[in-house]
Design an enzyme around this catalytic site. Structure first.
Site, mmCIF file in Angstrom:
data_model
loop_
_atom_site.group_PDB
_atom_site.id
_atom_site.type_symbol
_atom_site.label_atom_id
_atom_site.label_comp_id
_atom_site.label_asym_id
_atom_site.label_seq_id
_atom_site.Cartn_x
_atom_site.Cartn_y
_atom_site.Cartn_z
ATOM 1 C CG MET A 27 -1.898 -1.191 1.183
ATOM 2 S SD MET A 27 -3.439 -0.912 2.051
ATOM 3 C CE MET A 27 -2.853 -0.561 3.684
ATOM 4 N N GLY A 28 2.149 1.084 -0.389
ATOM 5 C CA GLY A 28 3.053 2.223 -0.458
ATOM 6 C C GLY A 28 3.548 2.634 0.910
ATOM 7 C CB ALA A 29 3.780 4.607 3.357
ATOM 8 C CG HIS A 34 6.890 -2.149 2.113
ATOM 9 N ND1 HIS A 34 6.771 -1.028 2.892
ATOM 10 C CD2 HIS A 34 5.676 -2.765 2.151
ATOM 11 C CE1 HIS A 34 5.543 -0.943 3.371
ATOM 12 N NE2 HIS A 34 4.858 -1.992 2.942
ATOM 13 C CD GLN A 145 5.206 -15.102 9.671
ATOM 14 O OE1 GLN A 145 5.284 -15.809 8.670
ATOM 15 N NE2 GLN A 145 4.233 -15.234 10.569
ATOM 16 C CE LYS A 146 3.973 -4.939 11.764
ATOM 17 N NZ LYS A 146 2.717 -4.576 11.151
ATOM 18 N NE ARG A 184 -2.814 1.582 9.764
ATOM 19 C CZ ARG A 184 -3.201 0.574 8.976
ATOM 20 N NH1 ARG A 184 -2.539 -0.567 8.997
ATOM 21 N NH2 ARG A 184 -4.236 0.713 8.158
HETATM 22 O O1 PAF Z 1 -0.138 -5.872 3.372
HETATM 23 C C1 PAF Z 1 -0.574 -4.911 2.710
HETATM 24 O O2 PAF Z 1 0.115 -3.908 2.517
HETATM 25 C C2 PAF Z 1 -1.971 -5.001 2.116
HETATM 26 O O3 PAF Z 1 -2.857 -5.615 2.971
HETATM 27 C C3 PAF Z 1 -1.982 -5.650 0.711
HETATM 28 C C4 PAF Z 1 -1.546 -7.101 0.762
HETATM 29 C C5 PAF Z 1 -1.082 -4.879 -0.225
HETATM 30 C C6 PAF Z 1 -3.404 -5.625 0.154
HETATM 31 O O4 PAF Z 1 -3.876 -4.334 0.036
#
Ligand code: PAF
Length: 285
Positions: A27-29, A34, A145-146, A184
């Site tokens: 979802m970015g950020a 990531h 895994q988070k 977050r």
């Molecule tokens: O883990 C996330 O960031 C979201 O839940 C995902 C898997 C991208 C789905 O919107």
């Protein structure tokens, strides 16, 4: 690395590209957690696609959809450093041209733990994961895994709906002081961030107890004792479950998940640790 915004551009960018394709859905950020997913994807595929989409379907009416951090330019710059080939960053209308009528249900998995505090959340996650998988057509999809319950739900969807994709889990990335990386975390001020550390400290206490061969109730008690030291945490749950989130029977031995969720100020945080309950300790040899 190309950034595309529409389904048509995505299809064009994917067309005729040979080799194994990985997807990392986000979802970015983006943070190092990531980026570790993208690095892991690079190891197992010839082509790495990253999706960036803040999915309205997985947010409850009082949740942080509007203020969820968005920084496509910054995200693209980070992704370019870890070898992503293609970024798909669609608009809401591109993903949901019409209000979806048919969606994916996480079933019982979506009703426990996170489901008790975020009803419908995992249905929204699975729906978008299913759609993005169809649009990107990956051979392999990597998840952190988070978000342990999300991972269990995605694996179960893939199995139950016969999706043709391999799911790989990537370990949680933590700050040096133990805080699990999360987009977050950006909401936390310095005091709240210090309070939030109780989550990883509680899990570490549980893991230490498990490492000594403790049974499930002793492991949970060790984590609970740490949580009780921090009045700034509004606990949603601490739960010890098997690897598929099932309740543990008496004397359970085997892989387990110790999961915790709670609120620090207005910010809801989750974390978990993978355990091996009842593993033979060195003293038993
Ligand atoms: O883990 C996330 O960031 C979201 O839940 C995902 C898997 C991208 C789905 O919107």
């Amino acid at each position: 690395m190309r950034v595309v915004r529409t389904r048509a551009e995505l299809a064009g960018a994917l067309a005729g590209r040979p080799g194994r394709r990985a997807v990392v859905m986000t979802m970015g950020a983006l943070h190092d957690g990531h980026l570790s997913l993208v690095r892991a994807a690079r190891e197992v595929a010839d082509q790495v696609v990253v999706t960036i989409f803040v999915n309205p379907l997985q947010f409850g009416p009082t949740e942080d959809l509007e203020r969820y951090p968005r920084d496509l330019e910054g995200d693209a710059a980070k992704l370019a450093t870890v070898g992503a080939d293609l970024v798909f960053a669609p608009s809401v209308d591109e993903v949901y041209p019409r209000e979806p009528v048919v969606t994916v249900s996480a079933g019982l998995i979506g009703e426990v733990l996170e489901g008790e505090h975020r009803p419908g959340h995992l249905d929204g996650v699975l729906t978008v994961v299913c759609k993005l998988a169809h649009l990107v057509r990956p051979d392999v999809a990597l998840f952190g895994q988070k978000d342990a319950q999300q991972l269990v739900a995605v694996r179960r969807m893939v199995a139950d709906l016969d999706l043709d994709v391999q799911v790989l889990a990537v370990p949680t990335v933590r700050e040096p002081d133990g805080l699990a990386m999360s987009s977050r975390n950006a909401y936390l001020d310095a005091d709240q961030r210090a309070t939030a550390l109780v989550l990883s400290r509680a899990l570490a206490a549980g893991a230490t107890a498990a490492g000594r061969g403790a049974d499930a109730s002793t492991v949970a008690a060790a984590a609970t004792e740490v949580l009780a030291t921090e009045p700034g945490l509004e606990l949603d749950y601490l739960a010890l479950r098997d690897a598929e989130l099932g309740e543990l029977g008496a004397g359970y031995r085997g892989p387990a998940l110790l999961l915790v969720a709670g609120r620090v100020g207005a910010t809801r945080l989750i974390d978990n640790v993978v355990l091996d309950l009842g593993a033979t300790t060195s003293e038993e040899h």
